[in-house]
Write an enzyme that holds these catalytic residues in place. Structure first.
Site, mmCIF file in Angstrom:
data_model
loop_
_atom_site.group_PDB
_atom_site.id
_atom_site.type_symbol
_atom_site.label_atom_id
_atom_site.label_comp_id
_atom_site.label_asym_id
_atom_site.label_seq_id
_atom_site.Cartn_x
_atom_site.Cartn_y
_atom_site.Cartn_z
ATOM 1 C CG ASN A 1 -8.958 -2.540 2.607
ATOM 2 O OD1 ASN A 1 -8.336 -3.595 2.652
ATOM 3 N ND2 ASN A 1 -8.719 -1.556 3.445
ATOM 4 C CD GLU A 2 -9.174 -2.636 7.475
ATOM 5 O OE1 GLU A 2 -9.426 -1.448 7.779
ATOM 6 O OE2 GLU A 2 -8.240 -3.270 7.986
ATOM 7 C CB CYS B 1 -7.382 2.678 4.174
ATOM 8 S SG CYS B 1 -7.777 1.776 5.660
ATOM 9 C CD GLU C 1 -2.834 1.256 2.362
ATOM 10 O OE1 GLU C 1 -2.770 0.414 3.276
ATOM 11 O OE2 GLU C 1 -3.752 2.081 2.258
#
Ligand code: AHR
Length: 654
Positions: free
Chosen positions: A375-376, A244, A48
């Site tokens: 993602n989350e 993120c 990331e």
């Protein structure tokens, strides 16, 4: 029976009993009965752009804000003048004409004596090396009736010239000018100076400086030392671009892969979400040039022999930030992005996106097999959106494995809700994240022992042990990860992909820690956590073996954790043992097998009684793995495990 005979029998029985006892108290590895296949993707990499991992890190560009697109277009640039009355420096914004790359700079000099210089500070300086060649380039246009010279020089940290060249800009048409020069001194904090002299107006954009010694010497490529660190992990997959960053703080700032491919100057610069994420580590100069974009990620995956694994925005911005969602009836472009990405990676060169891949230099498909949706994300809003992606991808590309998610935490109500929902879908892999304490990692070595085997496989690609409050990359954190990883490996029938996160951190520009690899402008250092990842990655094996003591897996009894694999490629048994005791531990291992083994094996050990120790750029070898030799007697290995250590043993079949 005479006395002597009785004694002999007694001694024999004693020895037999002792031998039996030793054998039954030994750790038993069932070499001939593999229990599952180890996926080649088992140990991989999570990338990331956080902590200056891309611009200022892996992407070797030395000029910061090269196209004047930061919120403050002059950020990173210092303007020096000889005669304040006789120049103008302006930034033009041609947004409607060129929305991808709206701004460019111009220097206007009014008399022949005037000059203006712009000095770029780089990413907390520019790391340059003696005798290395540097490639400078600039897009420029010279106005009619202008006569302006451009001198380019590299300055060291005290302002001395350590490399220079000149560029002859001619003609009004925008053109790329390229020149190279050799640097005469190593300096981690160099700067780049552009000196304009003469009369008239020159406009310019995409001011760039790259070292020659990039990874595979690719023009405009990646920092070779950092890529080498990745290759040395022997990664099975490479996940990108996050994290993120995929989600964005709001939807307008989500990661959009289509804006990261094609010509470098057409990739729209965007603020990095980690710019303002943490007030205590704010980085107002953190933007994304996307010079490291999706094409480069695919290429990098190929270079290091890892399966590419892109994650896409699913129509939801970060739920910790704005929690914006796109209405379901407007989700179509997001789903189309996923389909087009598969075409970009795998499509034939006569498709729209396959052609772009070929035009960029890679006519052969990248053979992408996995795609992640979100993602989350958590809650019903995620699954409502996920369903659209799954339907569209499965219909058009049934061969692609989809990765879904369970949210940010490994055991909260959102996680439980997601696990329930996932039974309704066909996700091949499901993402679980664990940023937890060392104790949690030791305790969770058994996390997957009783996991549901009926549906999806585990994608454990964001974990790191956080030894609070400092969150140092110390040995305790790495040791606890090693213990946990034996549990991942013991459950390789259900755990298919694992990686540490985050990957990189610039020592002066980080936002989050711990991180796997730390670097400055010239050097990098492997953390103990890196060595643990590496020891699992290079000792991955092909088949899972049972390794037990007293009929039980080693999950912390007596402070020991273990896993074992067979490597069919090298015909070796591989054993990984963690000793979480402050004392050395003597034990023995019996290889139960009809096979015969070489009388010597190899052993790699990393450990120390100082659980708080970590490596730094100045002292990179505070804790590193050490190689030793180990002898076998028949099928038995006698082991003296170091205190607080991870030991990896390889024994070859004769
Ligand atoms: O790894 C850092 C961050 O942790 C990632 O961006 C996110 O997915 C997680 O919360």
């Amino acid at each position: 029976m005479n006395y002597k005979f009785k004694l002999t029998i007694g001694v024999m029985l004693f020895f037999m009993a002792t031998t039996l006892k030793i054998y039954s108290q030994s750790i038993q590895v069932d070499v001939d009965k593999p229990t599952a296949k180890i996926q080649p993707t088992m140990w991989g990499i999570f990338f990331e752009d956080i902590n200056f991992a891309a611009d200022g890190g892996l992407y070797a560009e030395l000029v910061k804000n090269r196209s004047f697109e930061f919120f403050d277009p002059k950020m990173g640039w210092d303007i020096e003048r000889t005669n304040p009355d006789s120049f103008h420096f302006i930034i033009t914004n041609r947004g409607t004409e060129n929305p991808q790359n709206p701004r460019y700079a111009s220097v206007i000099l009014n008399d022949n004596k005037s000059s203006l210089s712009l000095v770029n500070e780089g990413f907390r300086g520019m790391g340059v090396k003696e005798n290395n060649t540097y490639h400078f380039s600039i897009l420029a246009s010279l106005a009619k009736q202008s006569d302006v010279d451009l001198k380019v020089s590299l300055l060291d940290s005290v302002g001395e010239v350590i490399g220079e060249t000149a560029v002859e800009i001619a003609g009004e048409a925008w053109k790329k000018y390229e020149v190279s020069f050799v640097c005469s001194k190593t300096d981690p904090k160099a700067r780049l100076k552009l000196l304009f002299e003469g009369n008239g107006k020159v406009s310019f954009d995409m001011v760039s400086l790259f070292p020659d010694d990039t990874w595979k010497n690719r023009k405009g490529g990646l920092r070779a030392d950092l890529v080498q660190k990745l290759a040395d992990l022997n990664p099975g997959f490479f996940r990108f671009p996050g994290g993120c960053i995929v989600e964005g703080r709001d939807l307008s700032r989500r990661y959009q892969w289509k804006k990261t491919v094609g010509k470098i100057e057409d990739r729209t610069v965007m603020v990095n979400r980690w710019n303002t994420e943490f007030s205590h580590r704010s980085a107002p100069d953190y933007f994304q040039s996307f010079g490291l974009g999706f094409y480069e990620y695919f290429l990098l995956s190929e270079d290091i022999g890892a399966e590419p694994l892109p994650i896409l925005n699913c129509g939801m911005a970060c739920q910790f930030n704005t929690a914006e969602v796109v209405p379901l009836d407007q989700l179509e472009p997001y789903v189309q992005d996923a389909l087009d990405l598969i075409e970009f990676a795998n499509g034939s060169t006569d498709t729209e996106w396959g052609k772009l891949r070929a035009d960029m230099g890679h006519p052969k498909p990248f053979n992408m097999k996995y795609i992640g949706v979100g993602n989350e994300q958590w809650g019903p809003q995620y699954f409502e959106r996920y369903a659209f992606f799954e339907k569209a991808i499965m219909e058009k590309y049934p061969e692609i494995s989809i990765v879904s998610t369970t949210g940010p935490f490994p055991e909260d109500p959102f996680f439980k809700y997601a696990k329930g929902e996932l039974t309704k879908y066909k996700a091949a892999l499901v993402d679980e994240h664990y940023y937890r304490t060392p104790d949690w990692f030791f305790e969770n070595a058994t996390r997957y022992d009783d996991y549901d085997r009926g549906s999806y496989k585990i994608f454990a690609v964001e974990y790191a042990s956080h030894d609070r409050p400092g969150n140092d990359n110390n040995w305790l954190s790495a040791l606890s990860e090693a213990a946990f990883m034996t549990g991942l490996e013991r459950n390789a029938d259900v755990v298919y992909m694992c990686s540490y996160a985050p990957l990189f951190a610039h020592v002066e520009g980080w936002q989050w820690r711990p991180d796997l690899i730390w670097f400055d402008n010239l050097n990098s250092v492997s953390t103990p956590n890196y060595y643990v990842q590496q020891l699992f990655g290079v000792n991955n094996g092909t088949d899972l073996l049972s390794i037990q003591l007293d009929g039980k897996d080693l999950t912390g009894q007596d402070g020991l954790y273990a896993s074992s694999v067979w490597d069919a490629n090298t015909k070796e048994v591989v054993i990984k043992i963690v000793n979480n005791n402050k004392e050395a531990k003597s034990t023995s291992v019996v290889l139960n097998s009809a096979k015969k083994f070489a009388s010597k094996g190899t052993m790699t050990v990393i450990g120390t009684t100082d659980l708080k120790v970590y490596n730094t750029l100045e002292n990179p070898d505070n804790i590193v793995p050490v190689n030793k030799e180990i002898k076998l007697s028949g099928s038995r290995l006698k082991l003296d495990l170091d205190p607080y250590s991870l030991t990896v043993i390889r024994v070859k079949q004769k």
